[in-house]
Design a protein around this motif. Structure first.
Motif, PDB file in Angstrom:
ATOM      1  N   ALA B 129      32.942  76.989   2.402  1.00 31.19           N
ATOM      2  CA  ALA B 129      34.268  77.552   2.043  1.00 31.19           C
ATOM      3  C   ALA B 129      34.773  76.997   0.630  1.00 31.19           C
ATOM      4  O   ALA B 129      35.335  77.696  -0.212  1.00 31.19           O
ATOM      5  CB  ALA B 129      35.281  77.538   2.959  1.00 31.19           C
ATOM      6  N   VAL B 165      34.912  84.627   3.946  1.00 31.68           N
ATOM      7  CA  VAL B 165      35.983  84.172   3.258  1.00 31.68           C
ATOM      8  C   VAL B 165      36.762  85.308   2.457  1.00 31.68           C
ATOM      9  O   VAL B 165      37.902  85.325   2.364  1.00 31.68           O
ATOM     10  CB  VAL B 165      35.433  83.086   2.460  1.00 31.68           C
ATOM     11  N   GLN B 168      39.327  87.097   4.477  1.00 33.07           N
ATOM     12  CA  GLN B 168      40.606  86.322   4.463  1.00 33.07           C
ATOM     13  C   GLN B 168      41.529  86.224   3.306  1.00 33.07           C
ATOM     14  O   GLN B 168      42.750  86.399   3.375  1.00 33.07           O
ATOM     15  CB  GLN B 168      40.504  84.869   5.370  1.00 33.07           C
ATOM     16  N   TYR B 169      40.846  86.259   2.364  1.00 34.48           N
ATOM     17  CA  TYR B 169      41.421  86.227   0.995  1.00 34.48           C
ATOM     18  C   TYR B 169      42.001  87.628   0.716  1.00 34.48           C
ATOM     19  O   TYR B 169      43.272  87.725   0.217  1.00 34.48           O
ATOM     20  CB  TYR B 169      40.511  85.998  -0.262  1.00 34.48           C
ATOM     21  N   ASN B 295      41.173  78.075  -2.367  1.00 34.91           N
ATOM     22  CA  ASN B 295      40.693  78.087  -0.822  1.00 34.91           C
ATOM     23  C   ASN B 295      41.141  76.804  -0.301  1.00 34.91           C
ATOM     24  O   ASN B 295      41.330  76.682   0.778  1.00 34.91           O
ATOM     25  CB  ASN B 295      39.063  78.110  -1.076  1.00 34.91           C
ATOM     26  N   GLY B 298      44.568  77.624   0.751  1.00 38.06           N
ATOM     27  CA  GLY B 298      44.169  78.608   1.896  1.00 38.06           C
ATOM     28  C   GLY B 298      43.965  78.011   3.432  1.00 38.06           C
ATOM     29  O   GLY B 298      44.287  78.069   4.467  1.00 38.06           O
ATOM     30  N   LEU B 304      43.231  80.662   5.733  1.00 37.95           N
ATOM     31  CA  LEU B 304      41.593  80.603   5.565  1.00 37.95           C
ATOM     32  C   LEU B 304      41.303  79.588   6.590  1.00 37.95           C
ATOM     33  O   LEU B 304      41.558  78.574   6.690  1.00 37.95           O
ATOM     34  CB  LEU B 304      41.274  80.070   3.940  1.00 37.95           C
TER      35      LEU B 304
END
Lengths: 344, 344
Positions: B129, B165, B168-169, B295, B298, B304
């Motif tokens: 990630a 990923v 979720q973003y 990230n 996040g 995230l």
């Protein structure tokens, strides 16, 4: 009493259109209602895109034309009577109108606009190099291709309505221009009339991908795609990293929208970080005035020599369209109307 | 005396790779020359892209790996000895290194960079990630997808390293997120762990195009394509006008680069004025710091949640890669190295 000759869709084409898919009929001249005007059609733009409107499916960007309906095209005409504010008799207008002597246009007519006809330009140019196809060439190369001097630009349907203008513009901008054509006759036109630096004849090439590589050994920066299908596939393997592909038409699919030719090399879009962008002129209204000015200047300066495949008379309309869709034509196919008795 | 365990390519895979294509061997630990450093590899990123380097053709963006050559991957390791200015023992570095205990890296190592490991983050995240796949998700959605709140975003390989990923973003950014997966197990992960609003299982759908339409009745603004092939084809018929397609991977082609699946619906690129853009993270260096910060934030904020498919030990490397290429994995496949005797 004046009649209105019209070409209607007699039956849906199965693959390549034939004369029997069309019928010439006579109707009355309509009266423009409030907000409408009566336009005498002067020149009709024959375009491959029309083929797409003749299939009864949802794959296109216009509603399918009904069987029995009047064929449509981008046309140029002269206002006879107007109940539409801002338009007066004598004005020239362009827009999506019928294949007919007299069309009704209104504010909701697709692409309706008034057109100033320059005195030194033939009317037919305004549905050609100074109309949709000619401006499509310029806007595609500028807005999507973002061509720069010294770049290699490949153009398919190289002597077609869009292609032959695109080539002359790209050459004028300092690009190396390579055309893809489908006959020896077109190759000759491409080299001798249009000014391509090199030409590939896809019907003669044993291996199209290899033939393009030989014509563009350094790779291709910008591909102006008018055909799709196997030619696009061969181009994907010839693009430089960050190459741009202007997806302007896919004539290889038009005659067979339910059985389009497959593409196999899309992985190259990732591997070479390519950009493919679909493009309809309708969406670039803000760029049209500059593109028109470019082509007017080009014709006057001599770097742009429009090629027209012109026929005269509405009884030639269906034949011209079928000829266009057979892939045999060179330049812009345009129908100049024979002059009917003028209405009132 | 320390040995260097290495995984080499024993034979080229024919289609999906199998264990026999790889061999574990022992070699000596190399001495870094001037401008080089010796790196102890700590975690290896398993990626479908590696599959492409194993074929002996010119269709890829790296040279083919020779048979007998050490397998490569983006890895994270710790500098043991350095003759490269700017790098000191103890530094963490990421770059394209071998599947081996000790790798030599230098200024020309692909993607070489020093990495600050945050104390609250596991090292493996820096090849997940917080590494190539995680940053690919963010940069693709931002730079090419240009996602906006309220848009519909479809993601294929929806619970894969990039997909989970990206989802979720996009959700965090206010998009409606729909995933495409290939098993009921993955569908469950997508909905329950990743937070997709809806999921389509392409193996269960009688008509994938129709199934996507039911999940996205208004059409799709952005498609994050990790698979290509029939899924991309079905998506082309589901995009909104001016839709953007992020061409990030085409795993459907990787195991069969000489026989890729065909695409039939490219005409939609024109009709819907779509933009397809290929995308390799390597070309977006200027966007990496911001994506990494996104990230990290996040994970700390909780929006995230990285999913890792982790194995430990170099003897697991080939099996992990084969599992990844079989399409059965969820999340980011990462190999954590077992610790060899440390070199001097």
């Amino acid at each position: 009493m004046p009649v209105n000759r019209q070409v209607v869709l007699a039956s849906r084409p199965d693959g390549e259109p034939v004369l029997q898919n069309f019928r010439l009929q006579q109707g009355a001249v309509a009266e423009p209602k409030d907000g409408e005007m009566l336009v005498r059609v002067r020149a009709i733009s024959m375009e491959p895109a029309i083929r797409g409107w003749l299939d009864d499916n949802d794959k296109n960007y216009f509603e399918p034309l009904p069987v029995g309906g009047v064929m449509r095209a981008l046309s140029i005409g002269q206002v006879i009577r107007s109940n539409l504010p801002g338009y007066a008799p004598g004005d020239y207008v362009r827009g999506l109108m019928g294949w007919e002597d007299y069309s009704i246009a209104g504010a909701d007519t697709v692409l309706l606009q008034k057109v100033d006809i320059a005195e030194d330009m033939p009317l037919t140019h305004y549905v050609g190099a100074l109309g949709g196809s000619g401006l499509t060439a310029i806007v595609g190369l500028d807005a999507i291709g973002r061509i720069k001097p010294g770049e290699t630009v490949v153009i398919s349907a190289a002597v077609g309505a869009v292609g032959h203008v695109a080539a002359q513009y790209a050459r004028h901008k300092g690009c190396r221009v390579v055309g893809i054509v489908g006959s020896a006759g077109k190759a000759k036109v491409a080299l001798e009339q249009v000014g391509y630096h090199a030409v590939v004849n896809y019907r003669e090439a044993a291996n199209l991908e290899q033939a393009i590589r030989e014509a563009c050994p350094e790779g291709v920066d910008v591909y102006y795609d008018n055909v799709g299908g196997p030619t696009l596939d061969a181009m994907l393997n010839n693009m430089k990293t960050f190459g741009r592909i202007i997806c302007c038409g896919m004539i290889s699919s038009y005659n067979r929208s339910d059985d389009p030719p497959p593409l196999y090399n899309m992985w190259q879009v990732v591997a070479r970080e390519l950009e493919l962008k679909g493009f309809l002129l309708y969406s670039y209204g803000d760029r049209l005035p500059a593109a028109l000015a470019t082509n007017l200047e080009g014709i006057r300066a001599g770097w742009l020599k429009p090629i027209e495949n012109k026929r005269v008379g509405i009884d030639q309309a269906a034949e011209l369209f079928c000829e266009l869709m057979s892939g045999r034509t060179t330049g812009k196919s345009v129908l100049e109307m024979d002059l009917p008795e003028q209405v009132g």
